[in-house]
Design a protein around this motif. Structure first.
Motif, PDB file in Angstrom:
ATOM      1  N   PHE A 108     -12.779  -6.785 -10.166  1.00 34.18           N
ATOM      2  CA  PHE A 108     -13.691  -5.820  -9.572  1.00 34.18           C
ATOM      3  C   PHE A 108     -13.740  -6.061  -8.073  1.00 34.18           C
ATOM      4  O   PHE A 108     -13.439  -7.149  -7.587  1.00 34.18           O
ATOM      5  N   ILE A 109     -14.134  -5.030  -7.335  1.00 33.72           N
ATOM      6  CA  ILE A 109     -14.237  -5.092  -5.882  1.00 33.72           C
ATOM      7  C   ILE A 109     -15.674  -5.420  -5.516  1.00 33.72           C
ATOM      8  O   ILE A 109     -16.608  -4.752  -5.960  1.00 33.72           O
ATOM      9  N   LEU A 110     -15.854  -6.457  -4.697  1.00 28.08           N
ATOM     10  CA  LEU A 110     -17.184  -6.903  -4.320  1.00 28.08           C
ATOM     11  C   LEU A 110     -17.793  -6.113  -3.166  1.00 28.08           C
ATOM     12  O   LEU A 110     -18.985  -5.858  -3.170  1.00 28.08           O
ATOM     13  N   LYS A 111     -16.975  -5.748  -2.181  1.00 25.66           N
ATOM     14  CA  LYS A 111     -17.493  -5.059  -0.995  1.00 25.66           C
ATOM     15  C   LYS A 111     -17.661  -3.574  -1.271  1.00 25.66           C
ATOM     16  O   LYS A 111     -16.703  -2.880  -1.560  1.00 25.66           O
ATOM     17  N   PRO A 112     -18.883  -3.047  -1.175  1.00 26.63           N
ATOM     18  CA  PRO A 112     -19.100  -1.623  -1.448  1.00 26.63           C
ATOM     19  C   PRO A 112     -18.327  -0.717  -0.495  1.00 26.63           C
ATOM     20  O   PRO A 112     -17.927   0.381  -0.861  1.00 26.63           O
ATOM     21  N   GLU A 113     -18.081  -1.184   0.742  1.00 18.00           N
ATOM     22  CA  GLU A 113     -17.391  -0.351   1.725  1.00 18.00           C
ATOM     23  C   GLU A 113     -15.855  -0.404   1.589  1.00 18.00           C
ATOM     24  O   GLU A 113     -15.150   0.354   2.221  1.00 18.00           O
ATOM     25  N   ALA A 114     -15.346  -1.303   0.756  1.00 13.52           N
ATOM     26  CA  ALA A 114     -13.893  -1.418   0.580  1.00 13.52           C
ATOM     27  C   ALA A 114     -13.346  -0.245  -0.216  1.00 13.52           C
ATOM     28  O   ALA A 114     -13.946   0.199  -1.192  1.00 13.52           O
ATOM     29  N   SER A 115     -12.195   0.226   0.219  1.00 11.41           N
ATOM     30  CA  SER A 115     -11.534   1.336  -0.468  1.00 11.41           C
ATOM     31  C   SER A 115     -10.794   0.813  -1.699  1.00 11.41           C
ATOM     32  O   SER A 115     -10.180  -0.250  -1.644  1.00 11.41           O
ATOM     33  N   THR A 116     -10.827   1.555  -2.785  1.00  9.15           N
ATOM     34  CA  THR A 116     -10.073   1.141  -3.975  1.00  9.15           C
ATOM     35  C   THR A 116      -8.576   1.256  -3.737  1.00  9.15           C
ATOM     36  O   THR A 116      -7.792   0.664  -4.445  1.00  9.15           O
ATOM     37  N   LYS A 117      -8.171   2.023  -2.737  1.00  9.32           N
ATOM     38  CA  LYS A 117      -6.753   2.161  -2.409  1.00  9.32           C
ATOM     39  C   LYS A 117      -6.193   0.923  -1.727  1.00  9.32           C
ATOM     40  O   LYS A 117      -5.013   0.693  -1.707  1.00  9.32           O
ATOM     41  N   GLU A 118      -7.066   0.137  -1.125  1.00  6.67           N
ATOM     42  CA  GLU A 118      -6.622  -1.055  -0.416  1.00  6.67           C
ATOM     43  C   GLU A 118      -6.707  -2.268  -1.306  1.00  6.67           C
ATOM     44  O   GLU A 118      -6.276  -3.308  -1.060  1.00  6.67           O
TER      45      GLU A 118
ATOM     46  N   LYS B 136       0.809  -1.221   0.000  1.00  5.98           N
ATOM     47  CA  LYS B 136       0.000   0.000   0.000  1.00  5.98           C
ATOM     48  C   LYS B 136       0.843   1.272   0.000  1.00  5.98           C
ATOM     49  O   LYS B 136       0.347   2.336  -0.338  1.00  5.98           O
ATOM     50  N   ASP B 137       2.132   1.169   0.339  1.00  3.96           N
ATOM     51  CA  ASP B 137       3.013   2.336   0.346  1.00  3.96           C
ATOM     52  C   ASP B 137       3.847   2.465  -0.928  1.00  3.96           C
ATOM     53  O   ASP B 137       4.661   3.381  -1.051  1.00  3.96           O
ATOM     54  N   ALA B 138       3.663   1.546  -1.866  1.00  2.00           N
ATOM     55  CA  ALA B 138       4.456   1.571  -3.094  1.00  2.00           C
ATOM     56  C   ALA B 138       4.112   2.787  -3.940  1.00  2.00           C
ATOM     57  O   ALA B 138       2.934   3.126  -4.114  1.00  2.00           O
ATOM     58  N   ALA B 139       5.121   3.428  -4.458  1.00  2.00           N
ATOM     59  CA  ALA B 139       4.921   4.590  -5.326  1.00  2.00           C
ATOM     60  C   ALA B 139       4.606   4.144  -6.743  1.00  2.00           C
ATOM     61  O   ALA B 139       5.173   3.174  -7.243  1.00  2.00           O
TER      62      ALA B 139
END
Length: 88
Positions: free
Chosen positions: A78-88, A23-26
């Protein structure tokens, strides 16, 4: 040019942990309009990942050995959880 499957697997594991799975990768400068890009190098191997989108995404990973492409993969997800952040 070819790459040994074990060498490829080890390199991809390290490259993934150093780029999108960190998550910290540039990110690096985009190579295409509206893309997000990661780049990793070790020895004579280079990894490049270009993707588009956020909650729904599509992309491509490429590995080069001595400047020649030796492996690539296209993906869609695609992300299944609506509450999940796209950054994670």
């Amino acid at each position: 040019m070819k790459i040994d499957p074990k060498e490829l697997a080890n390199f991809l594991n390290e490259a993934n942990k150093s780029t999108y799975a960190n998550k910290d990768a540039a990110k690096v400068a985009s190579t295409r309009l509206k893309s997000d890009d990661y780049h990793f190098e070790k020895g004579n191997l280079i990894y490049h990942d270009t993707y588009f989108g956020g909650r729904d995404f599509i992309g491509e990973e490429v590995v080069y050995k001595n400047g020649e492409p030796v492996w690539a993969m296209n993906y869609y997800g695609f992300i299944l959880k609506p509450e999940a952040s796209t950054k994670e």
